[in-house]
Design an enzyme around this catalytic site. Structure first.
Site, PDB file in Angstrom:
ATOM      1  N   SER A 195       0.837  -1.212   0.000  1.00  0.00           N
ATOM      2  CA  SER A 195       0.000   0.000   0.000  1.00  0.00           C
ATOM      3  C   SER A 195       0.866   1.254   0.000  1.00  0.00           C
ATOM      4  O   SER A 195       0.629   2.181  -0.785  1.00  0.00           O
ATOM      5  CB  SER A 195      -0.923   0.019   1.228  1.00  0.00           C
ATOM      6  OG  SER A 195      -1.784  -1.099   1.209  1.00  0.00           O
TER       7      SER A 195
ATOM      8  N   ASN B 110      -5.680  -8.814  -7.920  1.00  0.00           N
ATOM      9  CA  ASN B 110      -5.719  -9.569  -6.667  1.00  0.00           C
ATOM     10  C   ASN B 110      -7.010 -10.354  -6.461  1.00  0.00           C
ATOM     11  O   ASN B 110      -7.033 -11.303  -5.697  1.00  0.00           O
ATOM     12  CB  ASN B 110      -5.461  -8.647  -5.476  1.00  0.00           C
ATOM     13  CG  ASN B 110      -6.312  -7.406  -5.504  1.00  0.00           C
ATOM     14  OD1 ASN B 110      -6.293  -6.653  -6.473  1.00  0.00           O
ATOM     15  ND2 ASN B 110      -7.087  -7.190  -4.471  1.00  0.00           N
TER      16      ASN B 110
ATOM     17  N   GLN C  29       0.723  -8.998  -6.559  1.00  0.00           N
ATOM     18  CA  GLN C  29       0.218 -10.359  -6.764  1.00  0.00           C
ATOM     19  C   GLN C  29       1.088 -11.159  -7.736  1.00  0.00           C
ATOM     20  O   GLN C  29       1.000 -12.379  -7.793  1.00  0.00           O
ATOM     21  CB  GLN C  29      -1.224 -10.326  -7.295  1.00  0.00           C
ATOM     22  CG  GLN C  29      -2.242  -9.855  -6.273  1.00  0.00           C
ATOM     23  CD  GLN C  29      -2.484 -10.867  -5.153  1.00  0.00           C
ATOM     24  OE1 GLN C  29      -2.337 -12.073  -5.319  1.00  0.00           O
ATOM     25  NE2 GLN C  29      -2.854 -10.369  -3.984  1.00  0.00           N
TER      26      GLN C  29
ATOM     27  N   CYS D 187      -9.683  -6.673   1.777  1.00  0.00           N
ATOM     28  CA  CYS D 187      -9.867  -5.275   2.138  1.00  0.00           C
ATOM     29  C   CYS D 187     -11.318  -4.854   2.031  1.00  0.00           C
ATOM     30  O   CYS D 187     -11.737  -3.888   2.654  1.00  0.00           O
ATOM     31  CB  CYS D 187      -9.013  -4.398   1.233  1.00  0.00           C
ATOM     32  SG  CYS D 187      -7.442  -5.146   0.864  1.00  0.00           S
TER      33      CYS D 187
HETATM   34  C1  PLP Z   1      -2.086  -7.016  -0.872  1.00  0.00           C
HETATM   35  C2  PLP Z   1      -2.038  -6.053  -1.979  1.00  0.00           C
HETATM   36  C3  PLP Z   1      -1.633  -4.721  -1.771  1.00  0.00           C
HETATM   37  C4  PLP Z   1      -1.340  -4.180  -0.406  1.00  0.00           C
HETATM   38  O1  PLP Z   1      -0.155  -4.673   0.151  1.00  0.00           O
HETATM   39  P1  PLP Z   1       0.070  -4.500   1.713  1.00  0.00           P
HETATM   40  O2  PLP Z   1       1.486  -4.933   1.922  1.00  0.00           O
HETATM   41  O3  PLP Z   1      -0.904  -5.393   2.388  1.00  0.00           O
HETATM   42  O4  PLP Z   1      -0.125  -3.062   2.031  1.00  0.00           O
HETATM   43  C5  PLP Z   1      -1.552  -3.881  -2.862  1.00  0.00           C
HETATM   44  N1  PLP Z   1      -1.853  -4.314  -4.090  1.00  0.00           N
HETATM   45  C6  PLP Z   1      -2.235  -5.582  -4.345  1.00  0.00           C
HETATM   46  C7  PLP Z   1      -2.524  -5.997  -5.740  1.00  0.00           C
HETATM   47  C8  PLP Z   1      -2.358  -6.480  -3.288  1.00  0.00           C
HETATM   48  O5  PLP Z   1      -2.752  -7.734  -3.538  1.00  0.00           O
END
Ligand code: PLP
Length: 396
Positions: free
Chosen positions: A70, A150, A178, A323
């Site tokens: 993120s 994702n 991903q 999320c």
């Molecule tokens: C999980 C995910 C995120 C966020 O990553 P975090 O380390 O949990 O903040 C961002 N983009 C995608 C595509 C994700 O699957």
């Protein structure tokens, strides 16, 4: 228990845990300290940086460690926006089915006067390089498109988009969270300017990630403070997590060749099994998808009930992204590929891992088939469908 939610997070590998331990108990110094004990931590940090860089085909100084995917997405997008604004370029291209770390950052920029074009995603979950080029403007400063989605696992043509944008005065960022550990990443060959990774999606620890930014791109600080990470990301580096991430990434990358055929075969067995459930459909392309991802919509089903009943049967699954669980809004990803609201509510994502077995797959198929039948038998909505008072969306 069968863990089929590897897209939400993964189990840490023992190798990654091992790699972290010394940096919690023995080499716990602050890498910014001048004495040699602190410098040992600094050496480890820089070694991890080089190893991470080698995994994605860039130089060590192009790697910044962040708190996760993120933060990396936020920093990449804010950086491109600030750099663009300096040249009077305030247009950004992205897609309607990005992760919220991207979409919500773009929303913030819109309030600051940026214009955002969200490309329509084709019903198979793919966008094309010509769509990107077709929407490019003189004032476009950034194209940000995820490598793999994702929720539905579709793989976007990142190399082709990079190629198309190569000679254009526009930055190209991809959220590859991903993709890492499933698909080959080489930022130079793929003409990627900025890229985000998150360790907990490839058997590393949570709360640590990577932002790659091509040499010459001056990153905008999201976290202000000390001069860590060449002044681009303040805060004492999380050395244990960084060491765990570097090990996990190396193992993930070197395991791709062995794991891909095996997990793909399991995925296809699962798709074939779930395809037999009437009035259901796979979401996203059957072939251009991550080896680990299966995502179905079933008519007349409420996703949350499906998940709770699967939980009773010992299966950890998801209805989309972790999320948005807990919110009653249907998945923006499924709406983006054109699923109507009523079926977007009945989605199921199963994401497999290295530990998944054929027996797991067969158990999941039979459990999902039973639960879908059970829920439909109780549903007034389903009764309306069978009595012809409502129209089916999918074929039998
Ligand atoms: C999980 C995910 C995120 C966020 O990553 P975090 O380390 O949990 O903040 C961002 N983009 C995608 C595509 C994700 O699957």
């Amino acid at each position: 228990m069968i863990y089929a939610d590897n897209a939400a997070t993964t189990k840490m590998s023992s190798a990654a845990i091992e790699a972290m331990l010394p940096y919690m108990s023995e080499v716990y110094g602050n890498p910014s300290s001048l004495y040699s004990f602190g410098q040992k931590a600094k050496e480890a940090l820089e070694d991890a940086r080089s190893r991470v860089a080698a995994c994605i085909g860039c130089e060590a100084k192009e790697i910044t460690f962040t708190s996760g995917g993120s933060e990396a997405d936020n920093q990449a997008i804010i950086t491109a926006a600030r750099l663009g604004a300096l040249k009077g370029k305030k247009h950004i291209i992205s897609t309607a089915f990005e992760h919220h770390a991207v979409l919500h950052t773009l929303d913030k920029l819109k309030k600051e006067g940026f214009e955002v074009t969200l490309l329509d995603v084709h019903s198979d979950g793919l966008i094309t390089p010509s769509q990107v080029l077709g929407n490019l403007r003189e004032d476009t400063c950034l194209v940000t498109i995820m490598y793999a989605n994702n929720e539905i696992g579709t793989i976007e043509p990142i190399k082709e988009i990079g190629e198309a944008l190569k000679d254009k005065d526009v930055l190209f960022h991809t959220d590859a969270v991903q993709a890492a550990g499933h698909l080959k990443i080489n930022v130079k060959e793929q003409n990627i300017d900025m890229l985000s990774l998150s360790a907990h999606k490839f058997h590393g620890p949570k709360g640590i990630g990577v932002l790659y930014a091509r040499k010459g791109i001056k990153l905008e600080n999201i976290i202000s403070g000390g001069a860590q990470e060449r002044g681009k990301r303040a805060g004492t580096e999380n050395i244990p997590a960084i060491m765990g991430m570097a090990k996990a990434l190396e193992d993930a990358v070197s395991g791709i060749e062995d794991n891909t055929p095996r997990i793909t075969a399991l995925r296809d067995r699962l798709i074939e099994g779930l395809d037999k459930i009437p009035y259901g459909e796979l979401n996203g392309s059957r072939t251009q998808r991550l080896p680990s991802n299966v995502n179905f919509c079933f008519e007349g089903i409420e996703g949350e009930s499906l998940l709770l009943l699967l939980d009773d049967k010992g299966i950890c699954a998801s209805s989309g992204s972790a999320c948005t669980s807990g919110s009653l809004d249907p998945s923006h990803v499924l709406l983006a590929i054109g699923r109507p609201h009523e079926v977007a509510h009945g989605s199921l994502r199963l994401s497999l891992g290295e530990d998944t077995t054929e027996e797991d797959i067969d158990y999941i198929i039979s459990a999902v088939t039973d639960v879908v039948t059970y829920l439909r038998n109780m549903s007034p909505f389903w009764r309306d469908l069978t009595e012809g008072k409502r129209q089916h969306v999918f074929a039998e």
